[in-house]
Motif scaffolding. Structure first.
Motif, PDB file in Angstrom:
ATOM      1  N   ALA A   1       0.954  -1.010  -0.376  1.00 18.84           N
ATOM      2  CA  ALA A   1       0.166   0.088   0.062  1.00 18.84           C
ATOM      3  C   ALA A   1       0.893   1.615   0.156  1.00 18.84           C
ATOM      4  N   ALA A   2       0.524   2.071  -0.725  1.00 15.47           N
ATOM      5  CA  ALA A   2       1.357   3.747  -0.704  1.00 15.47           C
ATOM      6  C   ALA A   2       1.133   3.959   0.487  1.00 15.47           C
ATOM      7  N   LYS A   3       2.381   4.411   0.779  1.00 14.34           N
ATOM      8  CA  LYS A   3       2.571   5.186   2.219  1.00 14.34           C
ATOM      9  C   LYS A   3       2.214   7.125   2.052  1.00 14.34           C
ATOM     10  N   THR A   4       1.826   7.727   2.937  1.00 14.64           N
ATOM     11  CA  THR A   4       1.240   9.384   2.855  1.00 14.64           C
ATOM     12  C   THR A   4       2.447   9.577   2.714  1.00 14.64           C
ATOM     13  N   LEU A   5       2.774  11.037   2.117  1.00 16.12           N
ATOM     14  CA  LEU A   5       4.347  11.614   2.585  1.00 16.12           C
ATOM     15  C   LEU A   5       4.448  11.650   3.868  1.00 16.12           C
ATOM     16  N   PRO A   6       3.820  12.301   4.701  1.00 18.46           N
ATOM     17  CA  PRO A   6       4.750  12.194   5.972  1.00 18.46           C
ATOM     18  C   PRO A   6       5.252  10.924   6.433  1.00 18.46           C
ATOM     19  N   GLU A   7       4.485   9.224   6.351  1.00 18.18           N
ATOM     20  CA  GLU A   7       5.221   8.511   6.680  1.00 18.18           C
ATOM     21  C   GLU A   7       6.691   8.515   5.581  1.00 18.18           C
ATOM     22  N   GLN A   8       6.468   8.527   4.403  1.00 18.92           N
ATOM     23  CA  GLN A   8       7.582   8.218   3.654  1.00 18.92           C
ATOM     24  C   GLN A   8       8.530   9.573   4.510  1.00 18.92           C
ATOM     25  N   ILE A   9       8.116  10.372   5.000  1.00 15.46           N
ATOM     26  CA  ILE A   9       9.650  11.780   5.317  1.00 15.46           C
ATOM     27  C   ILE A   9      10.120  10.755   6.543  1.00 15.46           C
ATOM     28  N   ALA A  10       9.077  10.410   7.359  1.00 20.89           N
ATOM     29  CA  ALA A  10       9.142  10.258   8.562  1.00 20.89           C
ATOM     30  C   ALA A  10      11.224   8.682   8.475  1.00 20.89           C
ATOM     31  N   ASP A  11       9.831   8.422   7.583  1.00 18.97           N
ATOM     32  CA  ASP A  11      10.985   6.982   7.226  1.00 18.97           C
ATOM     33  C   ASP A  11      12.092   7.163   6.834  1.00 18.97           C
ATOM     34  N   ALA A  12      12.444   7.749   5.385  1.00 21.00           N
ATOM     35  CA  ALA A  12      13.154   8.923   4.947  1.00 21.00           C
ATOM     36  C   ALA A  12      14.126   9.576   6.685  1.00 21.00           C
ATOM     37  N   VAL A  13      13.638  10.309   6.891  1.00 17.99           N
ATOM     38  CA  VAL A  13      14.358  10.942   7.825  1.00 17.99           C
ATOM     39  C   VAL A  13      15.447   9.946   9.317  1.00 17.99           C
ATOM     40  N   GLU A  14      14.147   8.726   9.388  1.00 20.78           N
ATOM     41  CA  GLU A  14      14.851   7.874  10.189  1.00 20.78           C
ATOM     42  C   GLU A  14      16.153   7.016   9.855  1.00 20.78           C
ATOM     43  N   SER A  15      15.673   6.874   8.317  1.00 21.91           N
ATOM     44  CA  SER A  15      17.106   5.392   7.951  1.00 21.91           C
ATOM     45  C   SER A  15      18.256   6.609   7.418  1.00 21.91           C
ATOM     46  N   ARG A  16      19.584   6.449   8.134  1.00 21.98           N
ATOM     47  CA  ARG A  16      20.378   7.023   7.667  1.00 21.98           C
ATOM     48  C   ARG A  16      21.368   6.619   6.166  1.00 21.98           C
ATOM     49  N   SER A  17      20.608   5.838   6.151  1.00 21.62           N
ATOM     50  CA  SER A  17      21.141   5.092   4.098  1.00 21.62           C
ATOM     51  C   SER A  17      20.259   5.913   3.438  1.00 21.62           C
ATOM     52  N   THR A  18      19.305   6.786   3.804  1.00 18.67           N
ATOM     53  CA  THR A  18      18.510   7.063   2.190  1.00 18.67           C
ATOM     54  C   THR A  18      19.157   8.528   1.538  1.00 18.67           C
ATOM     55  N   PRO A  19      19.624   8.130   0.236  1.00 18.87           N
ATOM     56  CA  PRO A  19      19.863   9.210  -0.315  1.00 18.87           C
ATOM     57  C   PRO A  19      19.314  10.503  -0.905  1.00 18.87           C
ATOM     58  N   LEU A  20      20.648  11.183  -0.123  1.00 17.16           N
ATOM     59  CA  LEU A  20      20.197  12.881  -0.499  1.00 17.16           C
ATOM     60  C   LEU A  20      19.424  13.276  -1.695  1.00 17.16           C
ATOM     61  N   SER A  21      19.781  12.774  -3.214  1.00 18.69           N
ATOM     62  CA  SER A  21      18.620  12.769  -4.145  1.00 18.69           C
ATOM     63  C   SER A  21      16.683  12.290  -3.359  1.00 18.69           C
ATOM     64  N   GLN A  22      16.403  11.262  -2.651  1.00 20.91           N
ATOM     65  CA  GLN A  22      15.492  11.247  -2.327  1.00 20.91           C
ATOM     66  C   GLN A  22      15.185  11.780  -1.232  1.00 20.91           C
ATOM     67  N   LEU A  23      16.447  12.984  -0.445  1.00 25.56           N
ATOM     68  CA  LEU A  23      15.983  13.549   0.322  1.00 25.56           C
ATOM     69  C   LEU A  23      14.460  14.685   0.029  1.00 25.56           C
ATOM     70  N   LEU A  24      15.821  15.381  -1.364  1.00 24.53           N
ATOM     71  CA  LEU A  24      15.158  16.303  -1.554  1.00 24.53           C
ATOM     72  C   LEU A  24      13.896  16.124  -2.749  1.00 24.53           C
ATOM     73  N   ARG A  25      13.823  14.815  -3.113  1.00 21.38           N
ATOM     74  CA  ARG A  25      12.262  15.027  -3.825  1.00 21.38           C
ATOM     75  C   ARG A  25      11.662  14.845  -3.155  1.00 21.38           C
ATOM     76  N   LEU A  26      11.524  13.978  -1.586  1.00 19.43           N
ATOM     77  CA  LEU A  26      10.082  14.196  -0.681  1.00 19.43           C
ATOM     78  C   LEU A  26       9.981  15.642  -0.252  1.00 19.43           C
ATOM     79  N   MET A  27      11.556  16.627  -0.172  1.00 14.64           N
ATOM     80  CA  MET A  27      11.493  18.307  -0.013  1.00 14.64           C
ATOM     81  C   MET A  27      10.244  18.660  -0.849  1.00 14.64           C
TER      82      MET A  27
END
Length: 68
Positions: free
Chosen positions: A16-42
């Motif tokens: 199931a697709a995650k909401t944007l806040p859930e995606q951001i929370a997962d990305a912030v908690e994971s130290r392996s999230t690439p910067l490009s993904q963080l910028l796309r979320l922003m």
């Protein structure tokens, strides 16, 4: 000759697709999230006119040192 198996695409799991806040929370908690993904979320958060608290968490994660 009768067929005992119907050929067709195998069913696959689609999460199931995650909401944007859930995606951001997962990305912030994971130290392996690439910067490009963080910028796309922003960008997605900006386009949505999102929550200021989420924006601050994401900005802090983008600027955080790798060993933090």
């Amino acid at each position: 000759m009768p067929q005992t198996h119907q050929a067709g695409p195998a069913p696959r799991f689609v999460p199931a697709a995650k909401t944007l806040p859930e995606q951001i929370a997962d990305a912030v908690e994971s130290r392996s999230t690439p910067l490009s993904q963080l910028l796309r979320l922003m960008a997605a958060l900006d386009a949505e006119g999102g929550n200021e608290a989420l924006r601050l968490r994401l900005r802090a994660r983008i600027g955080a040192p790798l060993d933090a």
